[in-house]
Design a protein around this motif. Structure first.
Motif, PDB file in Angstrom:
ATOM      1  N   ASN A 148       0.702  -1.296  -0.128  1.00 36.96           N
ATOM      2  CA  ASN A 148      -0.019  -0.048   0.103  1.00 36.96           C
ATOM      3  C   ASN A 148       0.909   1.142   0.276  1.00 36.96           C
ATOM      4  O   ASN A 148       1.485   1.728   1.018  1.00 36.96           O
TER       5      ASN A 148
ATOM      6  N   ARG B  14       0.982   4.295   2.460  1.00 44.94           N
ATOM      7  CA  ARG B  14       1.647   3.941   3.841  1.00 44.94           C
ATOM      8  C   ARG B  14       3.018   3.270   3.909  1.00 44.94           C
ATOM      9  O   ARG B  14       3.613   3.353   4.991  1.00 44.94           O
TER      10      ARG B  14
ATOM     11  N   LEU C 143      -0.466  -1.833   5.742  1.00 49.67           N
ATOM     12  CA  LEU C 143       0.929  -1.682   5.037  1.00 49.67           C
ATOM     13  C   LEU C 143       0.937  -2.324   3.620  1.00 49.67           C
ATOM     14  O   LEU C 143       1.381  -2.007   2.327  1.00 49.67           O
TER      15      LEU C 143
ATOM     16  N   GLY D  98      -5.311   3.706   5.485  1.00 52.34           N
ATOM     17  CA  GLY D  98      -4.967   5.394   5.334  1.00 52.34           C
ATOM     18  C   GLY D  98      -5.925   5.888   4.370  1.00 52.34           C
ATOM     19  O   GLY D  98      -5.673   6.811   3.689  1.00 52.34           O
TER      20      GLY D  98
END
Length: 391
Positions: A140, A143, A180, A248
């Motif tokens: 990702n 992040r 993550l 996020g």
């Protein structure tokens, strides 16, 4: 557990899995989890060995076997050590009778093999459909960076043509990477790229499920713009918001749809989406590596219903795409009725729309789209097509 006791446990589980496949019950992984939840005496090695026996048997049997014993005997025919576990002692299975035979080995039910061949799958590509699948991650980028994550994982390898993808050794523990990185097959990552989603766009993920492709879209868009993630399954859709928060992602709205009446809840999105992604319900013939018992669940009647649902969803999506926007049709299937044929039928019913074949670094041209296969691409099997609405 002794080897005979492990063999008997595998037979009992296979009996449950065969019955569930015939009656539309729980998936094999779920049944295995339930079985050991009530058998605390089984250690981690016992659970691992039994699970491996179960999946060896499932992969070995193309047709749905008559029983769990018949399925495991199909494996024992090539495994003398397993055959010796049929000794009738303790908690083990009864000895193999002189004329007793296991289930017939095969790749899939005969009617499905015929459809796969008719859909252009070569004989040399068929065995890979039931191989073991690798463990792939999508990093990702909202992040983390791929190099940063790879440095934390022994044996991690980058996947060519997918800048955010890593392939890991089987069994790698990735629980600590929540937010993550996401476990996602490389093929699934590749077909999502067909959307060419850009920051600031308005995108609809019409069959979002738990949100794997939704989160990938959000990362492509830098979490700028708007994504409407829809599904008719409340339970699956409810898993998306906490995943998005960990990742996020702030641009996703979820919406539960009523099957067959989807447009009633999508009025403000008519003619407004830059892209609509349909990861449509399908036969799953491209995912047998992960769910090999799915070969036993599919029937001609169920396939016919799935094809009808896909055509309906394509018609719904066409109402949402803005002039000049795109519609991406994805199925984790290798059957032409669900991929190539669906696109041809859609274009016949929607004059002015055109196909714009994606360039992904994966797959081969098939009809007006691309097809990814386990043998050729080392991914799950997919068909993907990008369709463009006239301005």
């Amino acid at each position: 557990m002794t080897p005979p006791a492990r063999a008997q446990a595998a037979i009992e589980l296979l009996d449950q899995i065969v019955a569930a496949a015939e009656g539309g019950g729980a998936a094999a992984d779920t049944l295995i989890g339930r079985y050991f939840a009530t058998r605390r005496y089984a250690g981690s090695k016992d659970r691992r060995v039994v699970r491996e026996l179960v999946y060896r048997a499932i992969r070995r049997c193309g047709e749905r076997p008559a029983s769990g014993r018949a399925a495991l005997l199909a494996v024992a025919g090539d495994d003398a050590e397993l055959g010796a576990a049929f000794d009738g002692s303790g908690h083990g299975p009864a000895p193999i009778a002189a004329q007793e035979r296991g289930a017939e080995p095969g790749l899939a039910p005969a009617w499905l093999l015929d459809l796969l061949r008719a859909s252009g799958l070569g004989q040399d590509e068929l065995p890979a459909l039931v191989d073991r699948a690798p463990l792939d991650l999508r990093v990702n980028r909202l992040r983390a960076e791929p190099d940063e994550i790879a440095a934390q994982l022994a044996g991690a390898e980058a996947i060519a043509a997918l800048p955010d993808a890593l392939r890991l050794p089987a069994g790698t523990d990735v629980a600590a990477l929540a937010g993550l990185a996401e476990v996602q097959d490389a093929g699934s990552q590749a077909v999502t790229l067909a959307s060419v989603a850009q920051p600031g766009q308005h995108v609809v993920d019409l069959c979002a499920g738990g949100g794997g492709k939704t989160l990938a879209l959000a990362a492509m868009m830098g979490s700028q713009g708007a994504i409407l993630a829809c599904d008719t399954d409340r339970g699956r859709l409810q898993r998306l918001p906490p995943r998005a928060e960990r990742a996020g992602v702030t641009i996703v709205e979820t919406r539960l749809l009523n099957p067959g009446r989807e447009l009633e809840a999508l009025g403000e999105w008519r003619d407004g989406a830059d892209c609509v992604l349909i990861d449509a319900p399908c036969s799953g013939t491209g995912t047998w590596r992960r769910n090999p018992e799915a070969r036993w669940r599919l029937t001609p009647a169920r396939l016919e219903r799935l094809v009808a649902t896909q055509a309906h969803l394509l018609a719904v999506a066409a109402e949402l795409v803005r002039p000049g926007g795109t519609l991406v049709h994805v199925v984790c299937s290798l059957l032409d009725a669900e991929g190539r044929g669906q696109v041809q039928d859609f274009l016949s019913a929607h004059p002015g729309w055109t196909a714009d074949r994606p360039k992904l670094g994966f797959g081969r041209p098939h009809g007006l789209g691309l097809r990814l296969t386990p043998a050729y691409d080392r991914t799950d099997g997919f068909f993907v097509a990008r369709l463009k609405r006239p301005c």
